[in-house]
Design an enzyme around this catalytic site. Structure first.
Site, PDB file in Angstrom:
ATOM      1  N   LYS A 290      -2.173  -1.475  -3.807  1.00  0.00           N
ATOM      2  CA  LYS A 290      -3.040  -0.309  -3.734  1.00  0.00           C
ATOM      3  C   LYS A 290      -2.210   0.961  -3.819  1.00  0.00           C
ATOM      4  O   LYS A 290      -1.200   1.041  -3.115  1.00  0.00           O
ATOM      5  CB  LYS A 290      -3.781  -0.366  -2.402  1.00  0.00           C
TER       6      LYS A 290
ATOM      7  N   LYS B 161       0.856  -1.184   0.000  1.00  0.00           N
ATOM      8  CA  LYS B 161       0.000   0.000   0.000  1.00  0.00           C
ATOM      9  C   LYS B 161       0.891   1.232   0.000  1.00  0.00           C
ATOM     10  O   LYS B 161       1.710   1.432   0.898  1.00  0.00           O
ATOM     11  CB  LYS B 161      -0.898  -0.003   1.231  1.00  0.00           C
TER      12      LYS B 161
HETATM   13  C1  PBG Z   1      -6.973   3.246   5.730  1.00  0.00           C
HETATM   14  C2  PBG Z   1      -7.450   3.183   4.327  1.00  0.00           C
HETATM   15  C3  PBG Z   1      -7.366   4.196   3.372  1.00  0.00           C
HETATM   16  C4  PBG Z   1      -7.931   3.688   2.208  1.00  0.00           C
HETATM   17  C5  PBG Z   1      -8.360   2.396   2.486  1.00  0.00           C
HETATM   18  N1  PBG Z   1      -8.017   2.091   3.801  1.00  0.00           N
HETATM   19  C6  PBG Z   1      -6.927   5.598   3.505  1.00  0.00           C
HETATM   20  C7  PBG Z   1      -5.530   5.915   3.760  1.00  0.00           C
HETATM   21  O1  PBG Z   1      -4.643   5.085   3.808  1.00  0.00           O
HETATM   22  O2  PBG Z   1      -5.308   7.110   3.968  1.00  0.00           O
HETATM   23  C8  PBG Z   1      -8.063   4.437   0.918  1.00  0.00           C
HETATM   24  C9  PBG Z   1      -8.977   3.847  -0.096  1.00  0.00           C
HETATM   25  C10 PBG Z   1      -9.362   4.760  -1.188  1.00  0.00           C
HETATM   26  O3  PBG Z   1      -8.771   5.833  -1.430  1.00  0.00           O
HETATM   27  O4  PBG Z   1     -10.316   4.403  -1.890  1.00  0.00           O
HETATM   28  N2  PBG Z   1      -7.903   2.720   6.633  1.00  0.00           N
END
Ligand code: PBG
Length: 326
Positions: free
Chosen positions: A250, A197
């Site tokens: 991601k 991520k």
């Molecule tokens: C954190 C989380 C995020 C997203 C999914 N889980 C936000 C982040 O890391 O700031 C983002 C997903 C998206 O942008 O669609 N719980």
């Protein structure tokens, strides 16, 4: 003299020929719908930066999930927006926490007809908006956070989650969650690790939807640097080693190379998250009439499949399921 060879065009001549030789495809079975459920509201609230996406009430969530199941979408992932936030994110593992209530309702609603995934993180629940517990100096404390993630996972499993999806990028999160789940008897609850991520600027609209923008700083000390691809393979290897049943990359489109390399190297299912900013860009351009939004959505999701993802988390899930079912 001589004519150019026309070999490549022969199989593109009719729609049926093109379908016959298509190497990849997008199916309803490939979709996971991310859904937001908010505590203390009596009507769904639209998310301005994500046209078509709402913060659900428990009731509207039930309806949406029933509709998704009817369309054949195999899975949803839930994000909770609690009424109150605190330093430890107490709402995340409370018995009556918003996601736990939703999981019980939905299990009751759809039985085993749909996979219920739960995002395991703290940013929606902490008053500072970071994904973990802070030290006195305002750093995210890795190991203190692991204890919280483990407790959240058990609460979510108890409430009926099939899959726990830790998204905070703490070191050791998969191992800590696996041990806690096994210790509590949830040996068949699976883990989908947000393994690679990235610290992406594409999460902006999500932070509106989940009300979780960090109050200070950013997430670069725990999420990955977009400059790195090899490092993603190390992240995935660690998560698989710690017991991840599935892994995720991601965001998706800016990281197709990463998806392809992870697919190549590992045999576990690979999911990709087509995130909020990717969705918002398509919606915004389509709204101006600058692109054909449906066509671009299908092309983007197909590209993610072609790169090697087995399934895609996407805010287009319902729209695309309706399109594909037509
Ligand atoms: C954190 C989380 C995020 C997203 C999914 N889980 C936000 C982040 O890391 O700031 C983002 C997903 C998206 O942008 O669609 N719980």
């Amino acid at each position: 003299m001589g004519f150019p060879e026309r070999r490549m065009r022969r199989l593109r001549r009719t729609p049926a020929l093109r379908r016959l030789v298509a190497e990849h495809g997008l199916r309803v079975d490939d979709l996971v719908a991310p859904l937001f459920v908010k505590e203390g509201i009596d009507a769904p609230e639209p998310v301005a930066s994500m046209p078509g996406v709402v913060q659900h009430t428990q009731e509207s969530l039930r309806k949406e999930v029933r509709a998704l199941a009817g369309l054949g979408v195999p899975a949803v992932i839930l994000f909770g927006v609690p009424a109150r936030k605190d330093a430890h994110g107490s709402g995340a593992d409370a018995l009556d926490g918003v996601v736990q209530v939703a999981l019980r309702n939905l299990r009751d609603e759809v039985g085993d007809g749909l996979v219920l995934m739960a995002d395991d993180c703290l940013d929606e629940y902490t008053d500072h908006g970071h994904c973990g517990i802070l030290t006195d100096t305002g750093e995210v404390d890795n190991d203190a956070t692991l204890e919280r993630y483990a407790s959240i996972a058990v609460a979510q499993a108890e409430a009926g989650a099939d899959v726990i999806a830790p998204s905070g990028m703490m070191d050791g999160q998969v191992g800590a969650i696996r041990a806690a789940l096994d210790g509590a008897g949830f040996t068949s609850t699976a883990i989908c690790a947000y393994a690679a991520k990235y610290a992406s600027a594409l999460y902006g609209p999500f932070r509106d939807a989940a009300e979780c923008a960090p109050r200070f700083g950013d997430r670069k000390q725990y999420q990955m640097d977009p400059a790195n691809a090899r490092e993603a393979l190390t992240e995935v290897a660690l998560d698989v080693d710690e017991g991840a049943d599935m892994v995720m990359v991601k965001p998706a489109l800016a990281y197709l190379d990463v998806i392809a390399r992870v697919r190549d190297r590992f045999d576990v299912p690979v999911l990709a998250y087509h995130v909020s900013g990717e969705y918002a860009m398509v919606k915004a351009a389509a709204r101006h009439g600058w692109i054909d939004g449906e066509a671009v959505a299908l092309e983007h999701l197909l590209a993610i499949k072609r790169a090697g993802a087995d399934a895609v988390l996407t805010y287009f899930a319902r729209e695309v399921a309706e399109l594909l079912g037509r």
